[in-house]
Design an enzyme around this catalytic site. Sequence first.
Site, PDB file in Angstrom:
ATOM      1  CG  ASN A 126      31.192  -9.760  15.157  1.00 22.25           C
ATOM      2  OD1 ASN A 126      30.979  -9.526  13.968  1.00 22.25           O
ATOM      3  ND2 ASN A 126      32.208 -10.489  15.552  1.00 22.25           N
ATOM      4  CB  CYS A 138      35.818  -8.189  13.610  1.00 24.17           C
ATOM      5  SG  CYS A 138      37.010  -7.722  14.878  1.00 24.17           S
ATOM      6  CD  GLU A 150      33.565 -11.928  12.973  1.00 25.38           C
ATOM      7  OE1 GLU A 150      33.511 -12.391  14.122  1.00 25.38           O
ATOM      8  OE2 GLU A 150      33.939 -10.764  12.738  1.00 25.38           O
TER       9      GLU A 150
END
Length: 814
Positions: free
Chosen positions: A301, A303, A305
């Site tokens: 995704n 960001c 994580e």
Amino acid sequence: MPQPIAASSTRLTDIAQTVLRKRYLIKDEYGNIIEEPETLFRRVADTLAAVDARYGVADDEIAAVADSFYTLMVEGCFEPNSPTLMNAGRPLGQLSACFVLPIDDDLSSIYETLKHQALIHQSGGGTGFAFSRLRPRNDVVRSTMGVASGPVSFMKVYDNSTEAIKQGGTRRGANMGILAVDHPDILEFITSKSDTTKITNFNISVAITNAFMQAVQDDAEYDLINPRTKRVQVASRDGLKHPLTGEVLIPAGQPMRLRARMVFDLIIQSAHATGEPGLFFIDQANEYNPVPQRGDYEATNPCGEQPLLPYDVCNLGSINLGKFVTEQGEIDWESMRDVVHHSTHFLDNVIDANHYPLPQIAETSQRIRRIGLGVMGWADMLVRLGIPYNSHQAVNLGREVMRFVDEEAKVASEQLARQRGVFPEWEASIWGPDNTCARRPDGSRIRPERRLRNCNLTTVAPTGTISMIAGCSSGIEPHFAVAFWRYQADTRMLDINADFIALARRQGWYSKELMERIANTGHIHHSETPKDVQRIWVTAHDIAPEWHVRMQAAFQEHTDSAISKTINFAHDATPEDVCAAYELAFSLKCKGITVYRDGSRSNQVLSTGSATNQVQATVSDAAPAQTFQTEAPTPSKLSPRPIPLGPLTSRSYPLSTPHGKLRLFVTEVDREPLEVFAIIGRAGSDVMAFTEALGRLLSLGLRCGIPINLLAEQLRGIGGSRSTGFGPDRVRSVPDAIGKILQDYYVDEVTSQSNGYSNGNDNGHAADHADSYRDLAEHSELIASGEICPECQNATLLNNEGCRKCYICGYTEC
């Protein structure tokens, strides 16, 4: 967990209420808020609890579940991701934050995925893509007898689409672009964001394999593989050139083999300069892919994580660790267990309540039932326990806390499985019976056999605005600052960490003057602050990067997915420092890493503490003082005058325009303008670009001696989108705004003062400080990052949790 209460907005901080009003509360067609915070939480709780009826739960039990969900959120013990808060119980009904979409090597797939990206962004989600399947630039396209344009060109197409679509009228979508380290276009990809005004809606990461890292260690070469042919790529007629130096690395017609160390060094150099690319340790992620029968991880995704499969999705939520420290300074493990169980139940219900933007995503979600329960408030927990963030004690406690959260989430998932059944792909998963999928090549099990409702349960995601709503620190990040100035509605307010001020008063060393000094300087290292307090209340830039990495790795040990965290570096950090962090993250089995060096982005205008000198240095070059000319120069005199040595007076003038709030900074010598600097809108946007250009040209004109009245006259009256004028000052455009400011304060005001009176007509615009740059630096907690927030127009956008957010207005890119 506390008993259900009647929610009140008075429980929320000022910034929490601001964030809710701007982003979450329902508005009518005219933009008027028609919902209160307590009704928002009740709306979400009732919608999610209603799912239990599908599993035969009685109405009175559903009401009790709804009360428990409501209490979780209103007490700030747990908050779900933003789409759930925004959309639960509303017609859109899209409740998830992160998605990954596949891109195959044909034009139909590329543009079909582009359409799907637009639908997801419109619904409030972020998207990740692996461009690794696309054939390299200049490769053959037999259907047209042409050549391919390559992954980076299509990443730009996706970026432009994102720019055109706003999510719910509040922010643009976010993307992650990933390319395999053995793709023939990897060098172009690594440097694709060297210009930080380009591809602004993407984070980028390189998918790094274990084999590549071994080649780096051995200083060996490795092959670049064409994804179309699956063979080693041959260099095109121009050869493969170094993207920065232009050196020919591989001559035309030769197999493309590169020194792994050279590629790794280029990644490091780029990350040191701009913070990108990050690293995605793809083999480490795929080892723990719970459902490899459905494919491999290729992307994450936005960001980083959440590694996800093609058409995969994850709904996220975070518990507030700071809530579980007792007045005696101990961790309340029983209350934490209760909240973890309720939160797991909540997130599992999101899967069934969700209105998915694509049928393929709905099918994947129902088959594997992935959720991402994470944590926030970690820094709050540490200071309440009296533990410094940069200590082995903190790292060990982080490991213990996440082990507890992860295990209790799995216990809760097992309980749900007994009531509702395991996730449909369970039997063939790494949690299932003793099958090939569940074991490594050496025969050891990847995970113990457990009958779970969800294939993955834990993720440490960015908490962005939800940590503001909960009133806690972000994710597992340290505190960024203890006290700072917050500007809202032209009012300056001192914002101080509540725990810190309570401690200062309890121990008898509180004073308003000290708090203001801490806000002004950006640190607590003053003589009045006890040494033990300074040791415990460390902030992000007090902490060596190694501790950031070790903390991330500690939480990663007991997290199913991955960690969103920023590894902060001081401005004077070297590429070798970045390299050490990358190599440490790999050795400690992190699944990815994102770094940010203070001041590394070209549009950063401020930095911590003594920011004034640094900002002045960017505005003017030091040189002996000169006098101003008072008449228009002849062409032979058009040589820019040098800038005086020493501190210069600067003034700040804000003014609303049709494009947003403009702030004009004017540097003066003897009250005469010498240079101007203007900021407005979104860093990297067209409006910011032409506003900056105006400032540069005006500065050049002033330094060449062009009278200020001539410059103001040329700008005033230029029309734009508001022909009748915008706001009380009837501003027609950005040039008109700058012209009005110059006319009001450097033409009309000077004239009136020379006649023995003042016009007194500042309309509240002028902030007359000895140094307006320093004043702006005191506006916010974000004095160490200082990118321009696209909403409040302050230089207050902080690199945090692998994302960026503004502590002034609550804007976030997460």
